[in-house]
Design an enzyme around this catalytic site. Structure first.
Site, PDB file in Angstrom:
ATOM      1  N   HIS A  63     111.733 -26.609   2.695  1.00 26.94           N
ATOM      2  CA  HIS A  63     111.923 -25.407   1.877  1.00 26.94           C
ATOM      3  C   HIS A  63     113.271 -24.777   2.193  1.00 26.94           C
ATOM      4  O   HIS A  63     113.950 -24.276   1.305  1.00 26.94           O
ATOM      5  CB  HIS A  63     110.778 -24.435   2.185  1.00 26.94           C
ATOM      6  CG  HIS A  63     110.736 -23.236   1.298  1.00 26.94           C
ATOM      7  ND1 HIS A  63     110.376 -23.296  -0.028  1.00 26.94           N
ATOM      8  CD2 HIS A  63     110.991 -21.927   1.558  1.00 26.94           C
ATOM      9  CE1 HIS A  63     110.413 -22.085  -0.554  1.00 26.94           C
ATOM     10  NE2 HIS A  63     110.783 -21.228   0.394  1.00 26.94           N
ATOM     11  N   SER A  75     114.018 -19.763  -2.326  1.00 27.27           N
ATOM     12  CA  SER A  75     112.653 -19.245  -2.365  1.00 27.27           C
ATOM     13  C   SER A  75     112.544 -18.062  -3.333  1.00 27.27           C
ATOM     14  O   SER A  75     112.858 -18.186  -4.515  1.00 27.27           O
ATOM     15  CB  SER A  75     112.197 -18.880  -0.953  1.00 27.27           C
ATOM     16  OG  SER A  75     110.808 -18.670  -0.904  1.00 27.27           O
ATOM     17  N   TYR A  76     112.121 -16.879  -2.839  1.00 26.46           N
ATOM     18  CA  TYR A  76     111.972 -15.724  -3.716  1.00 26.46           C
ATOM     19  C   TYR A  76     113.321 -15.217  -4.230  1.00 26.46           C
ATOM     20  O   TYR A  76     113.366 -14.379  -5.129  1.00 26.46           O
ATOM     21  CB  TYR A  76     111.229 -14.597  -2.994  1.00 26.46           C
ATOM     22  CG  TYR A  76     110.595 -13.589  -3.935  1.00 26.46           C
ATOM     23  CD1 TYR A  76     109.398 -13.874  -4.585  1.00 26.46           C
ATOM     24  CD2 TYR A  76     111.210 -12.373  -4.187  1.00 26.46           C
ATOM     25  CE1 TYR A  76     108.824 -12.958  -5.459  1.00 26.46           C
ATOM     26  CE2 TYR A  76     110.644 -11.448  -5.059  1.00 26.46           C
ATOM     27  CZ  TYR A  76     109.462 -11.749  -5.694  1.00 26.46           C
ATOM     28  OH  TYR A  76     108.894 -10.849  -6.566  1.00 26.46           O
ATOM     29  N   ASP A  97     109.032 -30.011   0.630  1.00 27.13           N
ATOM     30  CA  ASP A  97     108.478 -28.666   0.568  1.00 27.13           C
ATOM     31  C   ASP A  97     107.269 -28.635  -0.356  1.00 27.13           C
ATOM     32  O   ASP A  97     107.367 -29.022  -1.520  1.00 27.13           O
ATOM     33  CB  ASP A  97     109.551 -27.698   0.049  1.00 27.13           C
ATOM     34  CG  ASP A  97     109.029 -26.298  -0.148  1.00 27.13           C
ATOM     35  OD1 ASP A  97     108.107 -25.889   0.589  1.00 27.13           O
ATOM     36  OD2 ASP A  97     109.545 -25.593  -1.047  1.00 27.13           O
ATOM     37  N   GLY A 115     111.245 -14.538   0.627  1.00 30.78           N
ATOM     38  CA  GLY A 115     110.132 -13.879   1.296  1.00 30.78           C
ATOM     39  C   GLY A 115     109.022 -13.519   0.316  1.00 30.78           C
ATOM     40  O   GLY A 115     108.076 -14.282   0.157  1.00 30.78           O
TER      41      GLY A 115
END
Length: 429
Positions: free
Chosen positions: A402, A145-146, A345, A83
């Protein structure tokens, strides 16, 4: 919740991983009898809250799905979404690698759920759970991701705790399309857009010289975007189009929400479709009162649950803190690391991740043990991989977004099983 110090969070995780267990399950109030619309399954499920700060009334929400077979002998896998502020429950469990997917008014089985591999799965609503029998259980941490920030830092703190008392039997971490180094990851976006035909030659030149993406993001988070960066980004946005999902540039969007995660027909298996609006359906399902009751969940401070939230107070400028150095520390401590990329992605493109892993291997003096090659899922190329020193690996998942387990579930499962087993990805079929 996110104002907790990392050391406090890690200690919470210690308690979580030590208390639930599958021989002596969590308290009965955590046991899920049955989710609304759920097909019959043999494995147990648990969910609920673990208080981490009584004074400030803070708690962590979790969802735990046992392995389908021989759960007592299987490792524990902790999954974290990114996020920052996105839900490991709504995104990970119900859209990617959990046992069910929402469909209509109920749920259907995810035939490529990771608890069908050889692991017990833990999903945390933006963070972590109490698990006696897991003290010596093999533990893997996976995220995307994060989570390229969350996972390495958490793993490092676990190793620090282990120096005082052996609490964690950490066996490895895997990072999917992760943010590891701000400039490298973000600035690889321009080449990805251009190479996939999303922007013109002129815009590509501006996007790499006049104002690159890391410069724009830095200005945006500081609340003062320069006119030149504003102009460049406006042109990039116009050419790429809001009707192209940046998390998977080759496939269509869900027309009910152009901002949702997207998927259409699987090109390798024309008989199988993946719901392009699964995020919308997940949001609707998890906002049902009967579902929240079954999962022992409560809305506090919000009227409606969402997949990603800005309620959590993250310091966005922390995005610029590199975590590839932490990954290097873990490798030095003997912790196997896998970095994988869905190759469609554009948000965190594979080119940036591959560059960072190769550079890290060189800095650590790791020789290539598996030269860059294809790997297979059934009779199709599943992606490409390269391994350094049999401890640091990079892999792509062909045709994946992603959120790779969402768009290429079978290929992601093959990659995940190889990671857990510590074996090579299939070289042939």
């Amino acid at each position: 919740m996110c104002s907790l110090l990392w050391s406090s969070i890690a200690l919470c995780v210690a308690f979580l991983l030590l208390e639930l267990g599958v021989v002596h399950p969590s308290p009965s109030h955590h046991r899920i009898t049955r989710l609304p619309g759920q097909p019959h399954v043999q494995f147990h499920q648990f969910s609920g809250y673990v208080t981490v700060d009584d004074k400030n009334q803070r708690a962590l929400f979790f969802y735990f799905a046992e392995a389908e077979k021989d759960a007592l002998s299987k490792p524990l896998v902790l999954w974290l979404n990114g996020g920052p502020g996105c839900s490991s429950l709504g995104v990970g469990a119900f859209s990617e690698n959990g046992p069910f997917r929402p469909k209509g008014k109920g749920l259907v089985r995810n035939q490529f759920s990771w608890n069908r591999a050889r692991d017990n799965l833990v999903f945390l609503q933006s963070w972590f759970i109490k698990f006696p029998e897991y003290r010596n259980r093999s533990l893997f941490i996976v995220g995307e991701s994060y989570a390229g920030h969350y996972v390495p830092q958490l793993a490092e703190l676990m190793l620090q705790f282990n120096k005082k008392e052996k609490l964690f039997n950490l066996k490895g971490i895997a990072l999917g399309n992760p943010v590891l180094e701000f400039a490298t990851d973000f600035n690889s976006r321009a080449e990805f857009f251009w190479s996939h035909g999303l922007i013109s030659d002129t815009t590509y030149k501006m996007f790499t010289s006049v104002c690159n993406y890391s410069t724009y993001v830095r200005e945006y988070y500081n609340g003062a975007v320069s006119p030149i960066c504003s102009s460049v980004m406006s042109q990039v946005t116009t050419e790429t189009s809001r009707f192209v999902d940046k998390y998977d540039v080759t496939l269509d969007v869900c027309l009910s929400s152009v901002f949702s995660q997207t998927k259409v027909l699987n090109p390798q298996q024309v008989t199988e479709t993946i719901d392009v609006c699964v995020e919308d359906e997940t949001v609707n399902y998890l906002n049902r009162k009967d579902v929240q009751s079954a999962m022992h969940a409560h809305l506090v401070g919000v009227q409606r649950w969402s997949a990603c939230s800005n309620v959590l107070d993250y310091e966005l400028r922390d995005l610029e803190i590199p975590t590839i150095t932490v990954v290097g520390k873990l490798v030095k401590e003997g912790i196997p690391v896998l970095v994988y990329s869905g190759d469609q992605d554009s948000v965190i493109p594979l080119t940036g991740s591959r560059t960072l892993v190769h550079k890290l291997a060189k800095e650590l003096g790791l020789n290539t043990t598996v030269p860059y090659r294809v790997w297979f899922e059934k009779q199709q190329v599943g992606g490409w991989t390269q391994v350094y020193g049999n401890i640091l690996s990079f892999a792509t998942i062909r045709g994946a977004s992603h959120e790779a387990p969402f768009s290429q579930p079978e290929r992601s499962l093959v990659l995940f099983k190889s990671f857990l087993e510590g074996g090579p990805l299939p070289q042939e079929f």
